[in-house]
Structure formats: structure tokens, C-alpha cells
Design a protein around this motif. Sequence first.
Motif, PDB file in Angstrom:
ATOM      1  N   THR A 174       0.852  -1.288   0.012  1.00  0.00           N
ATOM      2  CA  THR A 174       0.051  -0.002   0.015  1.00  0.00           C
ATOM      3  C   THR A 174       0.862   1.151   0.048  1.00  0.00           C
ATOM      4  OG1 THR A 174      -1.596  -1.280   1.088  1.00  0.00           O
ATOM      5  CG2 THR A 174      -1.890   1.401   1.381  1.00  0.00           C
TER       6      THR A 174
ATOM      7  N   LEU B  61      -4.850  -2.091  -0.392  1.00  0.00           N
ATOM      8  CA  LEU B  61      -5.614  -1.647   0.712  1.00  0.00           C
ATOM      9  C   LEU B  61      -6.713  -2.161   0.551  1.00  0.00           C
ATOM     10  CD1 LEU B  61      -6.332   0.306   2.905  1.00  0.00           C
ATOM     11  CD2 LEU B  61      -6.965   2.150   1.039  1.00  0.00           C
TER      12      LEU B  61
ATOM     13  N   ARG C 248      -5.041   5.751   6.028  1.00  0.00           N
ATOM     14  CA  ARG C 248      -5.006   4.666   5.175  1.00  0.00           C
ATOM     15  C   ARG C 248      -4.676   3.360   6.078  1.00  0.00           C
ATOM     16  NH1 ARG C 248      -2.498   7.394   0.027  1.00  0.00           N
ATOM     17  NH2 ARG C 248      -4.280   8.126  -0.884  1.00  0.00           N
TER      18      ARG C 248
ATOM     19  N   ARG D  35     -10.911   5.965   0.821  1.00  0.00           N
ATOM     20  CA  ARG D  35     -10.975   4.792   1.457  1.00  0.00           C
ATOM     21  C   ARG D  35     -12.491   4.071   1.931  1.00  0.00           C
ATOM     22  NH1 ARG D  35      -8.262   2.748   7.458  1.00  0.00           N
ATOM     23  NH2 ARG D  35      -9.822   1.084   7.743  1.00  0.00           N
TER      24      ARG D  35
END
Length: 511
Positions: free
Chosen positions: A39, A109, A385, A492
Motif C-alpha cells: 500500500t 488496501l 489509510r 478509503r
Amino acid sequence: ETGVPDGASGAEGDQNGKQEDAEDPDKTKKDEDSAADETSGAKGKQNGKHEHAEELDTSEENEAVVVGEASKGEDNHNSESEHAEDPDNEGERLPDYFVPLTELERDALKERLRGILKATKNALAMTNALKAFPEESKDAMTVEWQRTLVLSGSTPKQFMHLQLNQTGSESVDGVISCAVDRQQQVQKALQGKPIGVREISEGDNLGICMNELASRLGATLMDGKFYRNDEEGNPLTDLWFDPADEKLGIPDEAQNACGTLEANVMNYRTSLNAVRTFGWLDVDSIAMFANPVERLHRTYQHTAKECYGCQNLSDILRQIKSGKFGKKNGAPQSTTYHPRDSCAVQMIGHQATNLLYSPALYDVANDVSFPHEREIVDEAVRSLREGITWIGVSDQMEDSVSGFKEIFPWLADNLNDLVEPLEHELVKGGSRLKYADFALPVGWIDKYDCAFEPEDVDFYICGSKEVDEDALKLIEELNMRDLAVYKAALERFDLQNEVIREYREALHLDQ
């Protein structure tokens, strides 16, 4: 037994090292670390940060957007110094610090988010396996109780709410408070230990708790830093240290300021820098994020009389920008505000600032000349994140709360009503369930209703009722980092919703 089919879960992993299944409880951490590397590359160190502010790099140029545009960047590039030269020119272009995920980073992610969801389903299945298959559970399974219907009063550091001001987190806190009260009754019925709950707030007890920690460590707290004391109790100002540095080997009992190491649930109304100091940085957590313009306006309205004497919003923002706000006559003008000057710092990238964990960046975050904005944004977005288990956004409150309840089932509207659907779901996912009570007390009736109730409060008392064009420009100028963080939050949040939707579709749960 796993409660998530392979097709719905993808690569296994969990943000906080949770168990993947009863047979291999250590696999999650390995998979999570692998996905995290994809990521963002090597994750920045979160402990022992002693970099000096002057060593931070500010040489990067940043993609620019026209003031008032909070979404897509354009091709023009202006440096931070160019931005600072003439901030009042019409058509001024502010740096856009948001860097979207690459396709590879996005996929990585998403795999980590799948791992987080899968860890919850596995924890739920484990609560039944502990009772149904005791011969398999001895020394083999450790339930992450915060991912089940029942918290544990014997396990500290289970759940944290990073409460960012005026982001919708106040409504979420109502759900958490109801659910904690319910858990106290569950523990009473189980004859277990009560759930320990603590709160640390920037404007309330943070200073008290930090000073208590310093005293426990034989140190003195000055300007947010810990300095060793000499034999006479005087601080050695050339010897500061980081209480969160594991290399120092500080015993837990010495770090238990304000009961933080004994608590099962914490509400932090402060930055990750403080969260890290008290040893909670790696705990399962949730956080809400909001459009920076809307958040700042709500904050201003809520404190217009108390903080700003009902002055016009634009006038207040100009004072903050120029370093004059709150300065007494004759006091030197400064672009830097103290972190506890909440009336000023609430207007300066509040969301991004509270996502900072390294002392060096946090120390320079309240400077409205913005000397280290790129570094601040990079760390804040990385925290969003990688460091928060599940997030929500204020303009999608119901979906946000629904996501929190999916990952942390003890927050459910009603625990009894959840048992049968969960049994059906986990069995379809391949779990072996013999006693589907999910560790709830036998015969216990949930009399609580912890449903989400949105707060629709008009805070207006005096001052500016609306955000005019002048105020909008100033808000965005003082909140460039928050604009970047909000875009990262929306990015996200969409991935989280995809993961939940794909999981439910794979099991045909909505048919």
C-alpha cells in the motif's frame, strides 16, 4: 472455522494482527504486513521519532487547484513559497496535496480491508468454538473480543474512538456510550469484570495526564516534551525522550497515567501523537471525517461567542492567518499557535493535525506559514489509510455507522436480534457452529436500543451565519491539509463499502 468464503475475502490479513482462523491465529499479522508494504512502501516509524523540525524537507512542488475546488487537481504546479507570496490575489491557486492511490496500492488496501472484515467474522465464530469445542481452544485461540458481541473486562486496550471535532463523531459517541452501558450489564450477568472506559481530551485533562505520566517517569513535561530530571528534580533540558519508545523498556505500571493502560475502551479527543504517548496507537480504532469547510463552519458557530466574541468569520480567519489572533496588545506577532489554543488551532487543519503521530511534525503543525505541509499531509494520509481500523464520513452517516457495527458487532442496535442472522451468515460462510449464542449470557435479554440517532443541531448564536466567498477562500487556505485528508477519506470509504458489498453478495445475504 472461518466465517468468510475465499471468494469474498481475498488475501487474508488484518490491520491489527487479528487471528485469521482458529487453526492459525498468527497468519493475519503476516498477511496484513505484506499488504501494508504494497500500500505505501515501508511504513514510517511510529516510535522513537526525534527528528528536528528544521530537518524536514519542504522542497517539493505540489499540484495546484483553484480556490473553491476541493476535488480534482489540474496540471499547473505552484510551490508553497509561491503560494505564500501574495495570498490575497484573485484567482490564487493553492497546492493540492492529495495523491490518489495507484491501482496496485488500491488493490492492496482493499485486501487489507477484506482481512479486517474477515477477522471480525472469525472472532465471532471463535466465541462459539470456545464453548462447543474446548479441546481445540486450549492455548490455541485468543478471541479479539472487540470484534464480537461481548467485550472483555479483563483485556485492556480493546477499542478506541479517535474523536475529531464536528465530524459527526459526536453522534457516533452516543452509539458507543449506549453500547458500553449495555456491556456493563452483560459483564454483570456473566459475573465478569466491569468494562473500563477512559477519555482524554485536548481541552480538558490531556495536560493533567501528560504531567502524571512525566511524574511517573521521573521527568518534567515542557512544551509537550519529556525531559529527564536530575537528582534534585530539575529537568535536564538537553535530554528529552519519547515515552512511547519501546527501546527504553519503560514498565507498564510506570506508563499507566490516568488509568490508560488498564482501560478497555478509550475516547481520545486529541492527536495520534498523544494516543501514541499513552501506548494506544496500535489498538482497534474508528474515526469520522468531514468536509473541511463544513466542519470549520460548524466549529465556528459552536464557539462563536465563547472563542471569537461574535466577530465575523472572515475577520477571525484573517487574524489567525496573520498570527494576530488572541495576541494581547504589545505581544509579538507569531504565525505559530500553541496546540492547546483550541480557538485558533481548530481552524488550522484540525483533522490532519490530529492524525499526526511523530513529535517533530506535530510540533510544527500549528504554524500558519505552513513550512512542512507536504510532510504533514503524507503522514496524516498514511495514518488514515493504515492506522485506523475503520473510518466514516459525515455526509454518509448511516452508512458510516453501519460499517462500524459490521466490524465491531458489540455496537449493534440490539444484540439479541443479531444472533440468528449472524448464525445464518457464518454457517453460509463455512463456519462450524454448535452453540450459536456468541458468548452472550444464557437467557440474557437486551433491553437497550443503541440505534444511531443523527444530531441535527443549529449551533448559530451570533457572528456569521453563512460562509461567504471571502471566508471560503480563507478556510481553504488554512485547511489545505484537511482537503487532502478528506479526499483520502472518501477514497478509503468507497473501498470499505465495496468490501462489505462484495462479501454480502458472495454469500447471497441480501436475497
